[in-house]
Scaffold this motif. Structure first.
Motif, PDB file in Angstrom:
ATOM      1  N   SER A  21      49.171  20.042  57.853  1.00  0.00           N
ATOM      2  CA  SER A  21      50.239  21.040  57.836  1.00  0.00           C
ATOM      3  C   SER A  21      49.676  22.367  58.318  1.00  0.00           C
ATOM      4  N   GLU A  22      50.452  23.065  59.144  1.00  0.00           N
ATOM      5  CA  GLU A  22      50.032  24.365  59.635  1.00  0.00           C
ATOM      6  C   GLU A  22      50.614  25.512  58.822  1.00  0.00           C
ATOM      7  N   LEU A  23      51.485  25.200  57.869  1.00  0.00           N
ATOM      8  CA  LEU A  23      52.118  26.221  57.050  1.00  0.00           C
ATOM      9  C   LEU A  23      51.916  25.913  55.567  1.00  0.00           C
ATOM     10  N   HIS A  24      51.861  26.969  54.774  1.00  0.00           N
ATOM     11  CA  HIS A  24      51.788  26.864  53.308  1.00  0.00           C
ATOM     12  C   HIS A  24      50.635  25.965  52.844  1.00  0.00           C
ATOM     13  N   TYR A  25      49.500  26.072  53.532  1.00  0.00           N
ATOM     14  CA  TYR A  25      48.343  25.267  53.158  1.00  0.00           C
ATOM     15  C   TYR A  25      47.306  26.058  52.372  1.00  0.00           C
ATOM     16  N   ARG A  26      47.333  27.359  52.466  1.00  0.00           N
ATOM     17  CA  ARG A  26      46.239  28.170  51.921  1.00  0.00           C
ATOM     18  C   ARG A  26      46.393  28.350  50.420  1.00  0.00           C
ATOM     19  N   ASN A  27      45.373  27.919  49.666  1.00  0.00           N
ATOM     20  CA  ASN A  27      45.442  27.964  48.203  1.00  0.00           C
ATOM     21  C   ASN A  27      44.828  29.241  47.618  1.00  0.00           C
ATOM     22  N   LYS A  28      44.607  30.212  48.476  1.00  0.00           N
ATOM     23  CA  LYS A  28      44.019  31.484  48.040  1.00  0.00           C
ATOM     24  C   LYS A  28      44.774  32.631  48.696  1.00  0.00           C
ATOM     25  N   GLY A  29      45.090  33.647  47.909  1.00  0.00           N
ATOM     26  CA  GLY A  29      45.708  34.848  48.450  1.00  0.00           C
ATOM     27  C   GLY A  29      44.906  36.071  48.063  1.00  0.00           C
ATOM     28  N   THR A  30      44.561  36.905  49.031  1.00  0.00           N
ATOM     29  CA  THR A  30      43.850  38.154  48.774  1.00  0.00           C
ATOM     30  C   THR A  30      44.646  39.278  49.417  1.00  0.00           C
ATOM     31  N   TYR A  31      45.088  40.225  48.613  1.00  0.00           N
ATOM     32  CA  TYR A  31      45.949  41.295  49.089  1.00  0.00           C
ATOM     33  C   TYR A  31      45.302  42.650  48.811  1.00  0.00           C
ATOM     34  N   VAL A  32      45.243  43.470  49.833  1.00  0.00           N
ATOM     35  CA  VAL A  32      44.801  44.853  49.681  1.00  0.00           C
ATOM     36  C   VAL A  32      46.037  45.695  49.360  1.00  0.00           C
TER      37      VAL A  32
END
Length: 338
Positions: A21-32
């Motif tokens: 899958s190319e979407l909604h795969y990332r299990n980590k979010g880092t926000y500034v």
């Protein structure tokens, strides 16, 4: 291919294995966190710039991560909380998801949290996906997201559950875990297939993080010792003990100085800068006939392969895995033999 030219014949470098899958795969979010005039920014810095871009609505992260980022931003706005304004103000929002989609959320502030933090955490935890919230005191000026002290749990245990092979693990906000769960299984499965194909029985896993490769190798029947300098070593050992995996153990220490047992298969998964000179010496001195090298940095990988070739290592096989579809990031895993 350019980075490995002269070390690996180009015809032996396959196409990258595509992600399912190319979407909604990332299990980590880092926000500034920051502000532009009166507008709250929850997002990331533009590469090679101090300017921020808002990434709410991103379709790369798993859906619950974006939902909680939006909810967090709304709460900050509603309560007029201080953002990137010195001591006590908000700096970063971090999230890691477990296998069931539940999240551990990290809220980083300049230094200690102020008295509004407990109420913010309690309200944010009302989102169904939030399993745990931790506070990160971070007064560093380097841009590092994590502070010098371990995160402090505000709600819940400070971790979420996941699994490597047959072993349940607990992921903390500061754990090293690959960001694409499906492609991680592809990567680690390839390493295990090489070990089994060679008849290996004893492995050392340097820079092992939370023990993902070690547990997959353990499931394949190998005796494995993982080496990791962070608190993930203790988390991995606790997981091994709880699961009754007596053939997998962990040492907390630097990969370049930790005493390691004899082995016939060595795995290294160093940071982007590659192996330290000391860790490279550990690899050479094990006398293991096979080495699996996982890398997210092709330039440092090329440097390390050139150095290892001086000690008699030669590339036997190479695989590329598209770990972060939509980006230029490719994970490379190389099998070397003496």
């Amino acid at each position: 291919v350019d980075a490995l030219e002269g070390l690996v014949e180009s015809k032996r470098i396959p196409s990258a294995k595509p992600a399912p899958s190319e979407l909604h795969y990332r299990n980590k979010g880092t926000y500034v966190l920051g502000r532009r005039e009166n507008d709250l920014i929850v997002g990331a810095r533009i590469p090679r710039s101090a300017e921020l871009i808002d990434t709410r609505g991103c379709k790369v992260v798993e859906r619950p991560i974006d939902e909680v980022a939006v909810r967090f931003a709304n709460l900050v706005q509603e309560r007029s909380l201080p953002v990137d304004q010195g001591p006590g103000s908000l700096r970063y929002l971090l999230m890691r998801s477990g296998a069931d989609g539940r999240l551990v959320v990290g809220i980083a502030t300049w230094g200690p949290a102020l008295d509004w933090m407990p109420a913010l955490a309690t309200t944010l935890a009302e989102h169904a996906a939030v399993a745990s919230i931790v506070h990160i005191a971070n007064d560093r000026t380097s841009g590092a997201v994590l502070g010098p002290q371990p995160p402090e749990s505000l709600i819940g245990p400070g971790t979420v559950g996941d699994r490597f092979g047959s072993v349940p693990v607990q992921i903390a906000i500061d754990s090293f875990v690959q960001v694409n769960r499906a492609q991680t299984a592809t990567l680690y499965g390839q390493v295990a297939a090489w070990a089994q194909g060679a008849g290996a029985t004893r492995a050392i896993d340097l820079y092992c993080g939370l023990g993902g490769i070690a547990f997959v190798l353990g499931d394949a029947g190998l005796d494995v010792t993982g080496v990791e300098r962070s608190a993930d070593a203790e988390r991995a050992q606790a997981a091994a003990t709880a699961a009754g995996k007596s053939n997998v153990s962990f040492i907390r220490g630097d990969a370049g100085i930790a005493a390691t047992p004899d082995a016939d298969f060595v795995v290294v998964n160093p940071p982007r800068k590659g192996l330290s000179a000391e860790a490279r010496a550990v690899v050479v001195n094990t006398a293991a006939p096979l080495l699996a090298y996982l890398s997210c940095g092709p330039e440092s990988l090329a440097t390390d392969l050139a150095e290892l070739s001086k000690s008699g290592f030669r590339v036997e096989a190479i695989e590329l895995v598209d770990l972060m579809p939509g980006t230029s990031q490719i994970e490379t895993v190389v099998l070397l033999g003496r």
